[in-house]
Design a protein around this motif. Structure first.
Motif, PDB file in Angstrom:
ATOM      1  N   ASP A 397       0.746  -1.038   0.053  1.00 37.35           N
ATOM      2  CA  ASP A 397       0.109   0.169  -0.093  1.00 37.35           C
ATOM      3  C   ASP A 397       1.016   1.151  -0.057  1.00 37.35           C
ATOM      4  N   GLN A 398       1.975   1.228   0.538  1.00 39.33           N
ATOM      5  CA  GLN A 398       2.849   2.521   0.741  1.00 39.33           C
ATOM      6  C   GLN A 398       3.495   2.552  -0.458  1.00 39.33           C
ATOM      7  N   GLU A 399       3.888   1.545  -1.218  1.00 35.45           N
ATOM      8  CA  GLU A 399       4.520   1.618  -2.515  1.00 35.45           C
ATOM      9  C   GLU A 399       3.433   2.131  -3.485  1.00 35.45           C
ATOM     10  N   ALA A 400       2.164   1.659  -3.469  1.00 35.53           N
ATOM     11  CA  ALA A 400       1.176   2.535  -4.290  1.00 35.53           C
ATOM     12  C   ALA A 400       1.144   3.858  -4.007  1.00 35.53           C
ATOM     13  N   ASP A 401       0.984   4.308  -2.880  1.00 36.78           N
ATOM     14  CA  ASP A 401       0.967   5.703  -2.469  1.00 36.78           C
ATOM     15  C   ASP A 401       2.230   6.594  -2.927  1.00 36.78           C
ATOM     16  N   LEU A 402       3.372   5.956  -2.692  1.00 36.60           N
ATOM     17  CA  LEU A 402       4.521   6.718  -3.223  1.00 36.60           C
ATOM     18  C   LEU A 402       4.473   6.828  -4.732  1.00 36.60           C
ATOM     19  N   VAL A 403       4.067   5.903  -5.274  1.00 37.16           N
ATOM     20  CA  VAL A 403       3.994   6.017  -6.784  1.00 37.16           C
ATOM     21  C   VAL A 403       2.995   7.063  -7.293  1.00 37.16           C
ATOM     22  N   ALA A 404       1.867   7.050  -6.642  1.00 38.67           N
ATOM     23  CA  ALA A 404       0.752   7.949  -6.769  1.00 38.67           C
ATOM     24  C   ALA A 404       1.259   9.297  -6.709  1.00 38.67           C
ATOM     25  N   PHE A 405       2.096   9.732  -5.649  1.00 41.49           N
ATOM     26  CA  PHE A 405       2.827  11.011  -5.504  1.00 41.49           C
ATOM     27  C   PHE A 405       3.846  11.302  -6.450  1.00 41.49           C
ATOM     28  N   LEU A 406       4.739  10.204  -6.704  1.00 42.56           N
ATOM     29  CA  LEU A 406       5.631  10.791  -7.870  1.00 42.56           C
ATOM     30  C   LEU A 406       4.763  11.132  -9.153  1.00 42.56           C
ATOM     31  N   GLY A 407       3.988  10.384  -9.511  1.00 46.90           N
ATOM     32  CA  GLY A 407       3.039  10.565 -10.753  1.00 46.90           C
ATOM     33  C   GLY A 407       2.497  11.947 -10.679  1.00 46.90           C
ATOM     34  N   ALA A 408       2.278  12.596  -9.794  1.00 46.98           N
ATOM     35  CA  ALA A 408       1.551  13.802  -9.755  1.00 46.98           C
ATOM     36  C   ALA A 408       2.280  14.996  -9.581  1.00 46.98           C
ATOM     37  N   ILE A 409       3.568  14.750  -9.443  1.00 46.41           N
ATOM     38  CA  ILE A 409       4.620  16.025  -9.153  1.00 46.41           C
ATOM     39  C   ILE A 409       5.044  16.620 -10.675  1.00 46.41           C
TER      40      ILE A 409
END
Length: 409
Positions: A397-409
């Motif tokens: 779940d943390q991996e998915a959250d971190l990927v979501a953040f990196l894809g939004a910056i």
């Protein structure tokens, strides 16, 4: 994508041609689609001027700065876009040139099949071939070369590197992956880079004039790029401070990302992005923090001049198609294998082998694949690499959250 009034990311040369035919530029904050939503550019000059020297042909092979630094790819290269350009032009777009686009400058490019093979590294990883020799006074020597393309030697190693973005440059402490164009001032370093690229990549017969160098660098320093729309989370520049315009006025300071603070505690994709930002800032709970090295507030670039070995050039992680070099320490006899010695080819220092600078992180969604050599095809692969190479420890779940953040910056 509904509500995204921009050009299709699939062919950036078409984007530029369409814009030129309309008004010789692209308006600030105009979305350009990518697979995670849309990116945009913001120039403090008022709009993206596609008639500037950045897009003029000063060489002999049809290339401009914009050939390898496109607004549709976050002012860098997207391997997906390169493949579409190859298909559209049958491998004759200016990016496909023997000088550095091919795996070897001696490659056969007489047929379509030959060109597809000759440019396979560019098509797969979005990399250009950089030729640098081992310095005469280096602390190491080359004792073995395994080059699939039969060209590399101690006089000219074949190094496959991705072009760095020509945007968000006020935040960089070093120019080029190996820092070789870093000068007393950022402007001087960028001018040297522009001139060197024109003489090398564009094969110009004459160096740029001072006026031409200044025009290119002024264009670059005014340009900012970031994701502006996230698929499923929507606009990133309204209820939060995402997008390139906020970035254009971001102070150059050490600090955390805080652009998604307003989404903390939310559900869905917005909540995932905010949680990913928190993970980026605070780490995995085991002492590993992304923000330790990517320390510039809301940018993610290194805060100081320096180079790191995170394992991307290690011989043990050699991606398919890359040459492999075995180096020996002249004094101790120690050996090391590398796909790219990096900073060491500039300093000659054994301790600098496999060291590279960290890149600005904004606009990642537009310019896959990742790292200096394109070895990570997706942002998920980036996170996986850090877990495997540097010991980061995230739950799924943390991996998915971190990927979501990196894809939004």
């Amino acid at each position: 994508m509904a509500g995204c009034m921009g050009f299709d990311e699939q062919d950036d040369s078409v984007i530029e041609a369409q814009a030129l035919s309309v008004r010789s530029g692209i308006s600030n904050n105009r979305p350009i689609r990518n697979h995670l939503g849309a990116s945009a550019s913001f120039s403090t000059d008022g709009f993206v001027n596609l008639t500037s020297a950045f897009f003029q042909d000063f060489g002999t092979n049809g290339r401009t700065c914009g050939t390898c630094h496109s607004p549709a790819a976050g002012w860098g290269i997207s391997a997906r876009n390169v493949r579409r350009r190859f298909a559209r032009t049958r491998g004759r777009d200016p990016i496909f040139r023997l000088v550095d686009g091919a795996n070897s400058p001696d490659a056969d490019v007489s047929t379509l099949r030959d060109r597809r093979e000759a440019y396979s590294m560019l098509l797969t990883y979005g990399t250009l071939r950089i030729g640098i020799g081992i310095p005469e006074d280096a602390e190491f020597e080359l004792i073995d070369v395994d080059d699939p393309y039969g060209f590399a030697s101690a006089d000219q190693l074949s190094l496959f590197r991705r072009p760095l973005p020509a945007a968000n440059l006020p935040f960089i402490p070093a120019v080029m992956w190996d820092g070789r164009e870093t000068r007393d001032t950022l402007e001087a370093g960028l001018m040297g880079q522009a001139n060197g690229a024109t003489l090398g990549h564009a094969q110009a017969e004459e160096p740029l004039t001072d006026a031409e160098q200044h025009e290119i660098v002024d264009f670059e320093l005014a340009m900012f790029s970031a994701q502006i729309i996230s698929r499923r989370a929507g606009r990133l520049d309204r209820t939060v401070d995402g997008g390139p315009e906020f970035l254009a006025y971001q102070p150059l300071v050490v600090g955390p990302f805080d652009i998604f603070d307003n989404w903390q505690g939310r559900g869905g994709k917005k909540g995932a992005i905010a949680r990913g930002q928190k993970l980026f800032n605070e780490g995995d709970g085991h002492g590993n923090r992304c923000s330790l090295c990517h320390a510039t507030a809301n940018v993610g670039s290194p805060a100081a001049f320096g180079f790191l070995d995170i394992g991307t050039a290690a011989g043990s992680r050699r991606p398919p198609g890359f040459p492999l070099y075995t180096l020996r320490n002249i004094e101790t006899g120690e050996t090391i294998t590398s796909t790219d010695p990096g900073r060491a080819l500039i300093t000659g220092k054994w301790a600098d082998i496999n060291h590279f600078k960290g890149a600005v992180l904004r606009g990642l969604a537009s310019r896959a694949p990742y790292f200096h050599n394109g070895m990570a095809a997706t942002l998920t692969d980036v996170v996986d690499f850090y877990e495997e190479s540097l010991g980061f420890d995230f739950t799924e779940d943390q991996e998915a959250d971190l990927v979501a953040f990196l894809g939004a910056i």
